[in-house]
Every structure is written in structure tokens, then in C-alpha cells.
Design a protein around this motif. Structure first.
Motif, mmCIF file in Angstrom:
data_model
loop_
_atom_site.group_PDB
_atom_site.id
_atom_site.type_symbol
_atom_site.label_atom_id
_atom_site.label_comp_id
_atom_site.label_asym_id
_atom_site.label_seq_id
_atom_site.Cartn_x
_atom_site.Cartn_y
_atom_site.Cartn_z
ATOM 1 N N MET A 69 0.805 -1.219 0.000
ATOM 2 C CA MET A 69 0.000 0.000 0.000
ATOM 3 C C MET A 69 0.842 1.274 0.000
ATOM 4 O O MET A 69 0.301 2.371 0.146
ATOM 5 C CB MET A 69 -0.958 0.032 1.195
ATOM 6 C CG MET A 69 -0.316 0.258 2.537
ATOM 7 S SD MET A 69 -1.522 0.637 3.844
ATOM 8 C CE MET A 69 -2.537 -0.813 3.870
ATOM 9 N N GLU A 70 2.145 1.163 -0.197
ATOM 10 C CA GLU A 70 2.991 2.346 -0.102
ATOM 11 C C GLU A 70 2.781 3.323 -1.255
ATOM 12 O O GLU A 70 2.465 2.945 -2.379
ATOM 13 C CB GLU A 70 4.465 1.934 -0.059
ATOM 14 C CG GLU A 70 4.845 1.066 1.125
ATOM 15 C CD GLU A 70 4.455 1.662 2.449
ATOM 16 O OE1 GLU A 70 4.700 2.864 2.673
ATOM 17 O OE2 GLU A 70 3.887 0.923 3.284
ATOM 18 N N GLY B 20 -8.735 -3.816 2.638
ATOM 19 C CA GLY B 20 -7.801 -2.693 2.636
ATOM 20 C C GLY B 20 -6.868 -2.610 3.819
ATOM 21 O O GLY B 20 -6.310 -1.545 4.102
ATOM 22 N N ARG B 21 -6.665 -3.736 4.511
ATOM 23 C CA ARG B 21 -5.729 -3.760 5.628
ATOM 24 C C ARG B 21 -4.465 -4.506 5.215
ATOM 25 O O ARG B 21 -4.466 -5.264 4.245
ATOM 26 C CB ARG B 21 -6.362 -4.459 6.840
ATOM 27 C CG ARG B 21 -7.698 -3.888 7.287
ATOM 28 C CD ARG B 21 -7.559 -2.548 7.945
ATOM 29 N NE ARG B 21 -8.831 -2.036 8.452
ATOM 30 C CZ ARG B 21 -8.976 -0.877 9.063
ATOM 31 N NH1 ARG B 21 -7.922 -0.098 9.251
ATOM 32 N NH2 ARG B 21 -10.162 -0.472 9.488
ATOM 33 N N LEU B 22 -3.400 -4.307 5.984
ATOM 34 C CA LEU B 22 -2.186 -5.084 5.748
ATOM 35 C C LEU B 22 -2.401 -6.528 6.164
ATOM 36 O O LEU B 22 -2.979 -6.808 7.220
ATOM 37 C CB LEU B 22 -1.015 -4.513 6.549
ATOM 38 C CG LEU B 22 -0.326 -3.263 6.013
ATOM 39 C CD1 LEU B 22 0.859 -2.914 6.902
ATOM 40 C CD2 LEU B 22 0.114 -3.436 4.578
ATOM 41 N N ASP B 23 -1.936 -7.436 5.338
ATOM 42 C CA ASP B 23 -1.983 -8.862 5.665
ATOM 43 C C ASP B 23 -0.683 -9.227 6.359
ATOM 44 O O ASP B 23 0.356 -9.391 5.727
ATOM 45 C CB ASP B 23 -2.174 -9.682 4.390
ATOM 46 C CG ASP B 23 -2.258 -11.177 4.672
ATOM 47 O OD1 ASP B 23 -2.174 -11.566 5.853
ATOM 48 O OD2 ASP B 23 -2.402 -11.947 3.702
ATOM 49 N N ILE C 215 -3.994 6.444 -0.161
ATOM 50 C CA ILE C 215 -5.071 6.123 -1.093
ATOM 51 C C ILE C 215 -6.292 5.556 -0.378
ATOM 52 O O ILE C 215 -7.428 5.891 -0.713
ATOM 53 C CB ILE C 215 -4.576 5.157 -2.199
ATOM 54 C CG1 ILE C 215 -5.698 4.844 -3.203
ATOM 55 C CG2 ILE C 215 -4.002 3.881 -1.624
ATOM 56 C CD1 ILE C 215 -5.226 4.080 -4.425
ATOM 57 N N MET C 216 -6.088 4.732 0.655
ATOM 58 C CA MET C 216 -7.216 4.071 1.313
ATOM 59 C C MET C 216 -7.518 4.612 2.702
ATOM 60 O O MET C 216 -8.557 4.284 3.271
ATOM 61 C CB MET C 216 -6.953 2.561 1.407
ATOM 62 C CG MET C 216 -6.829 1.873 0.067
ATOM 63 S SD MET C 216 -6.605 0.093 0.237
ATOM 64 C CE MET C 216 -5.000 0.020 1.058
ATOM 65 N N ARG D 125 -18.407 1.970 -4.736
ATOM 66 C CA ARG D 125 -17.606 1.006 -3.978
ATOM 67 C C ARG D 125 -16.398 1.714 -3.383
ATOM 68 O O ARG D 125 -15.589 2.301 -4.102
ATOM 69 C CB ARG D 125 -17.143 -0.124 -4.900
ATOM 70 C CG ARG D 125 -16.124 -1.089 -4.290
ATOM 71 C CD ARG D 125 -15.509 -1.966 -5.376
ATOM 72 N NE ARG D 125 -14.387 -2.765 -4.886
ATOM 73 C CZ ARG D 125 -13.466 -3.327 -5.682
ATOM 74 N NH1 ARG D 125 -13.560 -3.186 -7.009
ATOM 75 N NH2 ARG D 125 -12.477 -4.029 -5.161
ATOM 76 N N ILE D 126 -16.309 1.683 -2.061
ATOM 77 C CA ILE D 126 -15.146 2.243 -1.383
ATOM 78 C C ILE D 126 -13.987 1.257 -1.487
ATOM 79 O O ILE D 126 -14.154 0.063 -1.237
ATOM 80 C CB ILE D 126 -15.463 2.549 0.088
ATOM 81 C CG1 ILE D 126 -16.455 3.714 0.179
ATOM 82 C CG2 ILE D 126 -14.188 2.884 0.866
ATOM 83 C CD1 ILE D 126 -16.889 4.045 1.600
ATOM 84 N N ILE D 127 -12.829 1.763 -1.868
ATOM 85 C CA ILE D 127 -11.615 0.952 -1.931
ATOM 86 C C ILE D 127 -10.850 1.177 -0.631
ATOM 87 O O ILE D 127 -10.276 2.229 -0.401
ATOM 88 C CB ILE D 127 -10.739 1.332 -3.147
ATOM 89 C CG1 ILE D 127 -11.552 1.248 -4.441
ATOM 90 C CG2 ILE D 127 -9.504 0.449 -3.206
ATOM 91 C CD1 ILE D 127 -12.124 -0.124 -4.731
ATOM 92 N N GLY D 128 -10.881 0.158 0.235
ATOM 93 C CA GLY D 128 -10.267 0.301 1.540
ATOM 94 C C GLY D 128 -11.289 0.101 2.634
ATOM 95 O O GLY D 128 -12.422 -0.332 2.381
#
Length: 418
Positions: free
Chosen positions: A131-132, A160-163, A186-187, A333-336
């Protein structure tokens, strides 16, 4: 006006920002929702810049005349203000750069040139996330290409979270540096700093946090973060363009080599060799961004007077309201993250099959300024199978009326494209 708990006195704050009175496109008052790209500047910052150039303009550190001494005091005074703002243990840990990108590149290059135990080479690894911002991807790609180091990254979940499920595979005993954003540009995702820093410390890796989308919006305590470096930029936090900050732990700044050479960063110079000044000047070659630093100091004063905790509460209320209103728009649609929990004030979305560039253009005709594109975070768009997004981002002067204007504008977009 819609009343929400936790809001600042928006009407009073907006009076400080001249541009928010700007009228565009047939008499429409501008609705500025592009704060993740850059914030507007209050009169207090504009006045500080004008006063510097009108009354104090000179180069810093070397002159003994009154203007040089005044300019030096203002420039170094800005360093004191930034150090207090981020709770730095020492003012000498605050390095002025031209932006966060330069701060991130500075660390990457220092590690590429460093001696052991900090050197990045073909036997080591670099860890980032999917996501950087490109500014926290490209410098590490360049460093990996130049040194042979292996670049690894955390992926993203569907929401939209870190895995972090494979954190022990991404951050290993070979990892020299972990570099990640505190808040996604972005998110809006706020990342779990503690878990990442703890794993990095367990394997002896350094940690660099990109706080560009955090410093303007929430209290930033570099000691509490536990990182080794923190980077952010001035123009997103009511300051001028051309000024950024890199904070680094004192012992690291003493051990790591400079990236840029020139005036002011030296102790002695001969035709055979040079020695370097202590940090922060060791990393500030040449004439620095003096007026910009003064402007950033004024911005820090402005934000501190309001209170970063109050700004964070205001933005949380606005973001929560915006998410609720956006849910009312068909085919959006929200991205994140789709809740206000652990997220910042930037919301990216797609609207049916209407290209974001078209959405942005029609909104602009309504006087609504948003961002469209991949927001220098193209891997996120690739991850979610979209070419681009429309991004609305809020700040301390954003109001529920701004959100309502966005929703009305999106209805106009839907009607326009049938």
C-alpha cells in the motif's frame, strides 16, 4: 448545517484560509476535498512567509550581520518547533529536507553507503508493503537493484488492511530495514505500527515510518512509535511546499554517512579529504529551504494551538459521516476500509463503470475538487483490479456541508452519464 459530535469551530477556522472563499465555475464556491495531495494554508503561515522575505531574508549560519542572525534564529527556531511537535528527544534529530520523498531517499542512500552493521547488500533484505506511496517503493527498488538486496512486501486483505499473516516470512533475520506508511494515502488505512515494529526489533532490523498522511491529522510522537526514522512533509500540514522532515535516532545519524555533499555539512575540507559536521547539519548540504522552514514552524504553531487531538476527533467525525453518506450512493464502492475505525480522512472509491477521470471532471464543474488516478499507489489499484479511483480527503476545515456537496455532485455525475 449537520451537527456532529467532536467537530471544531469550522466557521472560525475557515476564516483563516483565504482560498476557501475562492469562487470558480460560474459563481460556485470551491469545495476543497484534495487535502491528501496538499492542504490549504492559513493566513498565519502566509503572513510568516511574507514577513520573512520582507524583513529577515538572508542566508543562514555563516553571516554575522543582523539579517543573517535573524534568519538563522528563525530557521533553527522552526527546528525547535518541529522537534516539540513530534516529541523528538533532541532538536538535533530533526533534519530538514525538501519533502518526504527526499527524506525517504535520504535513508535509502545512507543505508546503501553505510558500513556494517547498517549496510544493505546482496546478503540482506528490505521489507515494505503493497500500500505504499511510490516514494516509499521506488527508492527501495533502486537500492535493491544497486546492491543486490532482496525486496519483500506485505500484501493487502480484501478490506484494505495489511496482511500480516506471514510477518515472519516478510521480516526475517536478513532484513535490514522495514519501511512502511503509518496512514495510507489512497485508502486511509491506519497501520498496526506496534506489531510491525516489534517484529523488526526482534530480528534487529531498522524501521522507517512514512508519516506524511499522519503528521497533519493526529498527534505524532516519534518516541511512542518506536521507529528509528520518521518522515513527513510540510505542505500537507498547512505549511508551504518545498519543506520536509526526517527524524532519526541520534546514534544512527552519528554513525550513518551523508548522502549530499556541499557547504554547511562539513567540519573541515582539504583537497585530500573532508570531515563532516554533526547532525542535523551533516545531512543538510547547501542553502536550506529557509523560508519554507519558517513557514512550517508557523504551521506547527497553528496546528498546536488548535490541538492535534481535537483535529483528529474532528476528522474522525467527518470521515464517519462521509462513509455513511457514500453508502447511500448507488453503485459506489469504497476501496479500503468501509468503517471509520483505524482509518484516516482519505476515502477512495469507484462509481459503477464511470471512469474516475470523468467523475473528477464533472465534480470540478460543480466546484468540487477531488483527486483522481492511482494517487502514486498503483500497486493498490492493481491489487483491487481497478484502473484508478476518485479520492475525497478531508482536513480540519472540512465540514458536513462539504460531504453533502460531494454526495450531490456524485448524483449529478450519475445523471450526466445516464
Amino acid at each position: 448545517m449537520t451537527q456532529l459530535p467532536g467537530l471544531l469551530d469550522i466557521e472560525a477556522i475557515r476564516k483563516d484560509f483565504p482560498l476557501l472563499d475562492r469562487v470558480v465555475h460560474d459563481g460556485k464556491k470551491i469545495v476543497y476535498l484534495d487535502n491528501a495531495a496538499t492542504s490549504q494554508k492559513p493566513r498565519q503561515v502566509l503572513d510568516a512567509l511574507n514577513e520573512y522575505y520582507e524583513q529577515h531574508n538572508a542566508n543562514v549560519h555563516r553571516g554575522v550581520h543582523v539579517l543573517a542572525e535573524e534568519a538563522t534564529a528563525l530557521y533553527e527556531g522552526a527546528r525547535d518547533k518541529v522537534a516539540a511537535f513530534i516529541n523528538a528527544p533532541s532538536r538535533d534529530e530533526v533534519i530538514f529536507t525538501k519533502n518526504a520523498s527526499e527524506s525517504l531517499n535520504l535513508v535509502a542512500n545512507m543505508l546503501g553507503w553505510a558500513d556494517e552493521p547498517y549496510r544493505v547488500d546482496r546478503e540482506t533484505e528490505i521489507a515494505i508493503t503493497e500500500m505504499e506511496h511510490h516514494s516509499n517503493i521506488v527508492p527501495w527498488q533502486l537500492l535493491a537493484q544497486r546492491t543486490g538486496a532482496k525486496l519483500k512486501w506485505f500484501g493487502l486483505t480484501d478490506d484494505g488492511r495489511l496482511d500480516l499473516s506471514n510477518i515472519e516470512e516478510v521480516i526475517t533475520e536478513k532484513t535490514k530495514i522495514v519501511s512502511f506508511t503509518l496512514v495510507s494515502n489512497i485508502m486511509g488505512t491506519v497501520n498496526p505500527v506496534e506489531a510491525i515494529v516489534r517484529r523488526a526489533q526482534d530480528v534487529g532490523a531498522l524501521v522507517l515510518i512514512d508519516a506524511s498522511q499522519a503528521a497533519p491529522h493526529m498527534p505524532l510522537d516519534v518516541q511512542a512509535l518506536g521507529a528509528d526514522f520518521v518522515a513527513f512533509t510540510g505542505h500537507k500540514m498547512c505549511g508551504p511546499t518545498g519543506i520536509g522532515v526526517l527524524w532519526g535516532r541520534q546514534e544512527l545519524l552519528e554513525d550513518l554517512p551523508p548522502f549530499l555533499g556541499g557547504g554547511e555539512m562539513i567540519e573541515t575540507v582539504s583537497m585530500h579529504a573532508s570531515t563532516y559536521a554533526p547532525a542535523p547539519h551533516k545531512f543538510e548540504a547547501g542553502t536550506p529551504p529557509i523560508a519554507q522552514a519558517v513557514g512550517l514552524g508557523a504551521a506547527v504553531d497553528y496546528l498546536s494551538a488548535i490541538g492535534m487531538d481535537k483535529i483528529a476527533a474532528h476528522e474522525h467525525a467527518i470521515t464517519e459521516y462521509a462513509i455513511k453518506r457514500l453508502a447511500e450512493v448507488p453503485d459506489l464502492r469504497i476501496i479500503g476500509p468501509t468503517t471509520a475505525e483505524d482509518r484516516g480522512a482519505a476515502i477512495s472509491f469507484v462509481l459503477g463503470d464511470i471512469h474516475p477521470h470523468d467523475v473528477g471532471q464533472v465534480l470540478d464543474e460543480q466546484g468540487i475538487a477531488v483527486r483522481v488516478g492511482h494517487h502514486c499507489a498503483r500497486p493498490v489499484c492493481l491489487r483491487y483490479g481497478i484502473p484508478a479511483t476518485t479520492r475525497a480527503s478531508f482536513y480540519l476545515y472540512s465540514s458536513p456541508a462539504d460531504v453533502d456537496a460531494l454526495i450531490d455532485g456524485l448524483e449529478h455525475v450519475r445523471n450526466f452519464f445516464g
